[in-house]
Design a protein around this motif. Structure first.
Motif, PDB file in Angstrom:
ATOM      1  N   SER A 187      38.242  40.370  23.372  1.00 26.57           N
ATOM      2  CA  SER A 187      36.896  40.608  23.907  1.00 26.57           C
ATOM      3  C   SER A 187      36.944  41.321  25.258  1.00 26.57           C
ATOM      4  CB  SER A 187      36.158  39.273  24.077  1.00 26.57           C
ATOM      5  OG  SER A 187      35.021  39.457  24.901  1.00 26.57           O
ATOM      6  N   ARG A 188      35.988  42.237  25.435  1.00 25.47           N
ATOM      7  CA  ARG A 188      35.840  42.898  26.733  1.00 25.47           C
ATOM      8  C   ARG A 188      34.594  42.419  27.456  1.00 25.47           C
ATOM      9  NH1 ARG A 188      38.791  47.363  27.466  1.00 25.47           N
ATOM     10  NH2 ARG A 188      40.089  48.009  25.722  1.00 25.47           N
ATOM     11  N   ASP A 189      33.977  41.362  26.970  1.00 29.61           N
ATOM     12  CA  ASP A 189      32.741  40.858  27.593  1.00 29.61           C
ATOM     13  C   ASP A 189      32.983  40.475  29.050  1.00 29.61           C
ATOM     14  OD1 ASP A 189      31.690  41.147  25.092  1.00 29.61           O
ATOM     15  OD2 ASP A 189      31.575  38.988  24.645  1.00 29.61           O
ATOM     16  N   VAL A 190      31.906  40.540  29.817  1.00 31.33           N
ATOM     17  CA  VAL A 190      31.995  40.122  31.215  1.00 31.33           C
ATOM     18  C   VAL A 190      32.552  38.701  31.277  1.00 31.33           C
ATOM     19  CG1 VAL A 190      30.640  39.545  33.277  1.00 31.33           C
ATOM     20  CG2 VAL A 190      30.109  41.622  31.980  1.00 31.33           C
ATOM     21  N   GLY A 191      33.566  38.496  32.125  1.00 28.00           N
ATOM     22  CA  GLY A 191      34.179  37.177  32.262  1.00 28.00           C
ATOM     23  C   GLY A 191      35.357  36.941  31.335  1.00 28.00           C
ATOM     24  N   SER A 192      35.572  37.813  30.341  1.00 25.65           N
ATOM     25  CA  SER A 192      36.701  37.642  29.421  1.00 25.65           C
ATOM     26  C   SER A 192      38.009  37.995  30.136  1.00 25.65           C
ATOM     27  CB  SER A 192      36.520  38.564  28.212  1.00 25.65           C
ATOM     28  OG  SER A 192      36.639  39.921  28.628  1.00 25.65           O
ATOM     29  N   PRO A 193      39.161  37.555  29.586  1.00 26.56           N
ATOM     30  CA  PRO A 193      40.438  37.910  30.220  1.00 26.56           C
ATOM     31  C   PRO A 193      40.630  39.421  30.396  1.00 26.56           C
ATOM     32  CG  PRO A 193      40.786  36.165  28.621  1.00 26.56           C
ATOM     33  CD  PRO A 193      39.342  36.591  28.473  1.00 26.56           C
ATOM     34  N   LYS A 194      40.210  40.226  29.414  1.00 24.89           N
ATOM     35  CA  LYS A 194      40.366  41.684  29.574  1.00 24.89           C
ATOM     36  C   LYS A 194      39.499  42.206  30.713  1.00 24.89           C
ATOM     37  CE  LYS A 194      42.098  44.030  25.551  1.00 24.89           C
ATOM     38  NZ  LYS A 194      41.815  44.773  24.311  1.00 24.89           N
ATOM     39  N   TRP A 195      38.293  41.687  30.775  1.00 20.23           N
ATOM     40  CA  TRP A 195      37.393  42.102  31.853  1.00 20.23           C
ATOM     41  C   TRP A 195      37.970  41.675  33.210  1.00 20.23           C
ATOM     42  CZ3 TRP A 195      34.711  39.319  35.565  1.00 20.23           C
ATOM     43  CH2 TRP A 195      33.723  40.032  36.265  1.00 20.23           C
ATOM     44  N   GLN A 196      38.505  40.450  33.255  1.00 17.20           N
ATOM     45  CA  GLN A 196      39.103  39.978  34.510  1.00 17.20           C
ATOM     46  C   GLN A 196      40.285  40.846  34.914  1.00 17.20           C
ATOM     47  OE1 GLN A 196      39.737  35.795  33.331  1.00 17.20           O
ATOM     48  NE2 GLN A 196      38.209  35.226  34.851  1.00 17.20           N
ATOM     49  N   THR A 197      41.089  41.239  33.920  1.00 17.20           N
ATOM     50  CA  THR A 197      42.249  42.081  34.218  1.00 17.20           C
ATOM     51  C   THR A 197      41.813  43.440  34.761  1.00 17.20           C
ATOM     52  OG1 THR A 197      43.554  40.945  32.530  1.00 17.20           O
ATOM     53  CG2 THR A 197      44.341  43.120  33.222  1.00 17.20           C
ATOM     54  N   TRP A 198      40.726  43.949  34.220  1.00 16.20           N
ATOM     55  CA  TRP A 198      40.182  45.217  34.711  1.00 16.20           C
ATOM     56  C   TRP A 198      39.769  45.083  36.176  1.00 16.20           C
ATOM     57  CZ3 TRP A 198      39.935  50.045  35.054  1.00 16.20           C
ATOM     58  CH2 TRP A 198      38.780  50.767  35.341  1.00 16.20           C
ATOM     59  N   GLN A 199      39.129  43.960  36.520  1.00 18.40           N
ATOM     60  CA  GLN A 199      38.780  43.719  37.935  1.00 18.40           C
ATOM     61  C   GLN A 199      40.060  43.660  38.788  1.00 18.40           C
ATOM     62  OE1 GLN A 199      35.397  43.763  38.233  1.00 18.40           O
ATOM     63  NE2 GLN A 199      35.584  43.835  35.999  1.00 18.40           N
ATOM     64  N   ASP A 200      41.056  42.934  38.277  1.00 17.57           N
ATOM     65  CA  ASP A 200      42.310  42.780  39.024  1.00 17.57           C
ATOM     66  C   ASP A 200      42.957  44.139  39.267  1.00 17.57           C
ATOM     67  OD1 ASP A 200      41.751  40.110  38.680  1.00 17.57           O
ATOM     68  OD2 ASP A 200      43.372  39.731  37.245  1.00 17.57           O
ATOM     69  N   MET A 201      42.952  44.978  38.235  1.00 14.30           N
ATOM     70  CA  MET A 201      43.628  46.263  38.369  1.00 14.30           C
ATOM     71  C   MET A 201      42.890  47.197  39.335  1.00 14.30           C
ATOM     72  SD  MET A 201      46.360  45.709  36.814  1.00 14.30           S
ATOM     73  CE  MET A 201      47.041  47.326  37.217  1.00 14.30           C
ATOM     74  N   LYS A 202      41.585  47.037  39.421  1.00 17.03           N
ATOM     75  CA  LYS A 202      40.857  47.841  40.422  1.00 17.03           C
ATOM     76  C   LYS A 202      41.244  47.408  41.839  1.00 17.03           C
ATOM     77  CE  LYS A 202      36.815  47.495  38.197  1.00 17.03           C
ATOM     78  NZ  LYS A 202      35.406  47.679  37.781  1.00 17.03           N
TER      79      LYS A 202
END
Ligand code: URA
Ligand code: URA
Length: 218
Positions: A187-202
């Motif tokens: 899942s890419r939903d807000v709050g999902s691990p993928k979404w969190q990783t995207w925040q981390d990478m920014k």
């Protein structure tokens, strides 16, 4: 667990290529009996940013290069999304250099047996930013600083700062989810691990740009 921020005595005066040559023959733990080859690491030396994963899987064991299988391809895409290109912009290594059978989590004894190789890598690569992908890397490098409830889910995306012998500035260390975990949680939903990783990478991109800019101005 031994410190990763000093060169092991017997390796202290060797170039990393010589250390790599020794590591490729390593028989310090039982993983040597089932590996195809040692997967040492990939990337420039020195390098501003380094990532430490868990251990080689089947594809890495076959090719001798870290993160080339499905998780690796996802990692490559995640890095490229913030303009970090492999193999020129990042050095990638693993907590253990040989594939654990059935891709099980490496035992603490295996991580300990492999610690000198990773310590030598860190001391030669001299990263300014260190990413820890998954629990074994997190526990190995930051174990001393973690409380019993500081799991990867809790501490991912948080900057830890470490004093290191190779530079005056502190080393910025960030735990991130392992790409294999992201493959299992699509899942890419807000709050999902993928979404969190995207925040981390920014966050990571911002820190890397800051370092690069400071270098240009120096
Ligand atoms: N997973 C890891 O942790 N490292 C690799 O090299 C490949 C998959
Ligand atoms: N649990 C793990 O073991 N690793 C991750 O990266 C995330 C959750």
């Amino acid at each position: 667990m031994s410190t990763y921020f000093q060169l092991p005595m017997d390796l202290a005066n060797l170039p990393l290529d010589d250390i790599r040559a020794q590591a490729l023959q390593c028989r310090r733990c039982h993983l040597c009996e089932t590996r195809t080859q040692v997967v040492f690491g990939q990337g420039p030396v020195p390098c501003d940013i380094m990532l430490i994963g868990e251990g080689p899987g089947a594809d890495e064991d076959a090719q001798g290069i870290p993160f080339v299988g499905r998780a690796g391809q996802l990692l490559t895409k995640i890095l490229e999304s913030v303009d970090i290109k492999r193999p020129t912009d990042i050095y990638i290594a693993n907590t253990v250099k040989c594939r654990p059978p059935e891709n099980r989590t490496p035992f603490p004894s295996e991580i300990e047996a492999c610690a000198d190789w990773l310590a030598a890598q860190i001391m030669h690569i001299q990263p300014r930013i260190l990413l820890l992908a998954g629990t074994p890397a997190l526990k190995s490098v930051l174990g001393d600083q973690l409380g019993p409830h500081d799991t990867i889910t809790k501490v991912r995306g948080r900057w830890f700062k470490l004093t290191v012998p190779y530079m005056q500035e502190q080393l910025y260390v960030m735990p991130i989810f392992h790409p294999s975990y992201l493959l299992r949680n699509a899942s890419r939903d807000v709050g999902s691990p993928k979404w969190q990783t995207w925040q981390d990478m920014k966050e990571v991109q911002g820190a890397l740009n800051f370092i690069r800019k400071a270098k240009v101005e120096a």
